[in-house]
Design a protein around this motif. Structure first.
Motif: not given
Ligand SMILES: [Mg+2]
Ligand SMILES: Nc1ncnc2c1ncn2[C@@H]1O[C@H](COP(=O)(O)OP(=O)(O)OP(=O)(O)O)[C@@H](O)[C@H]1O
Length: 332
Positions: A48-50, A180-183
């Motif tokens: 997901k983050s990548v 928004a990555d795990e905001p």
């Molecule tokens: Mg991640």
């Protein structure tokens, strides 16, 4: 539905490590639409983050290598873009809020100073105008006494307040897409709800497309319009939030939804998907989920299922499972 603002097609990202090539993201397609929220789901390490970093142009190469695909924004493929085009996109185009606000903000500058600096550099605003706008933005993310708080340093804010500052910074250049990555992961539930509310209000105000990465399925159920579920670097199911939650067509999605604790059912023991995530260094043939799947059959070991419509009448949802039809009809 409106035309997408960002279209990701066939995105593949490898990491070259000492142990070999990690296939972090493979052949990924996503669309982000104005005023809609796409939730990206999947267990830790699923990519997901990548994916978010690839869209933002934040991957370091090496070790990362984008081996295929495109990320189109307003007709420009950002993966092929010049530095100037990329800057333009990361300015008023696509912006990102990170989980870790303490390391994302600069500890030696006041928060107002950081927002003002961005506006001066990227919008050519005067010192005075940039500061005034920074205070407005701090007010806009509902921080009390904004004129005074603008002069404080990041460490002088609570985690929730700092996340608001991050959001102020992210919206300063009026992006049309916010990632928004795990905001809200590091925050308590009340503050989480307030931050989500703020993001949704901002979205309503200016029609931003929102891509939300989260592990919180409660939040997803409440705010997402669309969902993409990732497993081992690939999207294994995607579609509208209602059809996906009501009727998952991939056994992994089904497991994910089952692993949410429920207080409204007597039989609600906490359920975890058995087994561990696959080794991204050596995915082999077939479906990456098969060894943890209670529905797998022979073909799952030899042929990787393509993303396809599981049943003829199932709306726009897609799933990558040889047995999705049985999964949908509860026969698997
Ligand atoms: Mg991640
Ligand atoms: N710099 C790196 N070098 C090597 N491998 C990496 C690097 N960054 C990420 N990876 C690998 O890429 C895969 C996907 O990572 P990613 O951070 O996208 O997961 P994620 O879905 O965001 O997980 P989480 O929910 O824990 O944040 C993981 O297997 C990870 O080990």
């Amino acid at each position: 539905m409106s035309e997408p603002i960002v279209t990701v097609r066939g995105l593949s990202v490898d990491f070259h490590t000492r142990d070999g090539v990690v296939k972090a993201v493979q052949d990924l397609d996503l669309d982000l639409h104005p005023s809609r929220t796409l939730a990206l789901l999947g267990e830790s390490g699923s990519g997901k983050s990548v994916t978010a970093q690839a869209i933002m142009g934040l991957l370091d190469s090496p070790p990362a290598r984008i081996t295929a695909g495109s990320v189109r924004f307003r007709g420009v493929d950002l993966l092929q873009a010049s530095a100037a085009e990329r800057r333009e996109a990361n300015g008023g185009g696509i912006s990102m809020v990170f989980q870790d606000s303490l390391s994302a903000l600069n500890p030696v500058y006041t928060v107002g100073g950081q927002i003002a600096e961005l506006l001066r550099v990227r919008r050519g605003m005067s010192r005075r105008a940039a500061w005034d706008r920074a205070v407005e933005l701090i007010d806009h993310v509902r921080i009390p006494a904004p004129a005074r708080r603008a002069k404080d340093y990041p460490h002088q804010f609570s985690g929730g307040m700092r996340q608001r500052i991050m959001i102020a910074l992210a919206i300063a250049l009026e992006p049309s897409v916010l990632i928004a990555d795990e905001p809200t992961t590091a925050l308590d539930v009340t503050v989480q709800a307030q931050i989500m509310e703020l993001l949704l209000d901002l979205q309503r105000e200016n029609g931003m497309g929102l891509m939300l990465i989260t592990h919180d399925l409660g939040v997803v159920a409440e705010v997402a319009d669309d969902i993409a579920v990732m497993y081992a670097g690939r999207v294994v199911e995607k579609g509208g939030v209602h059809e996906l939650f009501a009727d998952p067509a991939h056994p992994y999605t089904r497991g994910l939804l089952r692993s949410v604790p429920r207080v409204d059912r007597a039989d609600s023991t906490l359920w975890a998907i058995p087994g561990s995530p696959p080794n991204l260094l050596d995915l082999g043939e077939g479906c990456a989920f098969r060894e943890r799947c209670d529905t797998a059959v022979g073909v799952c070991a030899v042929e990787r299922p393509a993303l396809a419509r599981p049943v003829a009448d199932a709306g726009s949802r897609l799933a990558a499972c040889h047995r999705s039809e049985e999964v949908v009809h509860g026969r698997a």
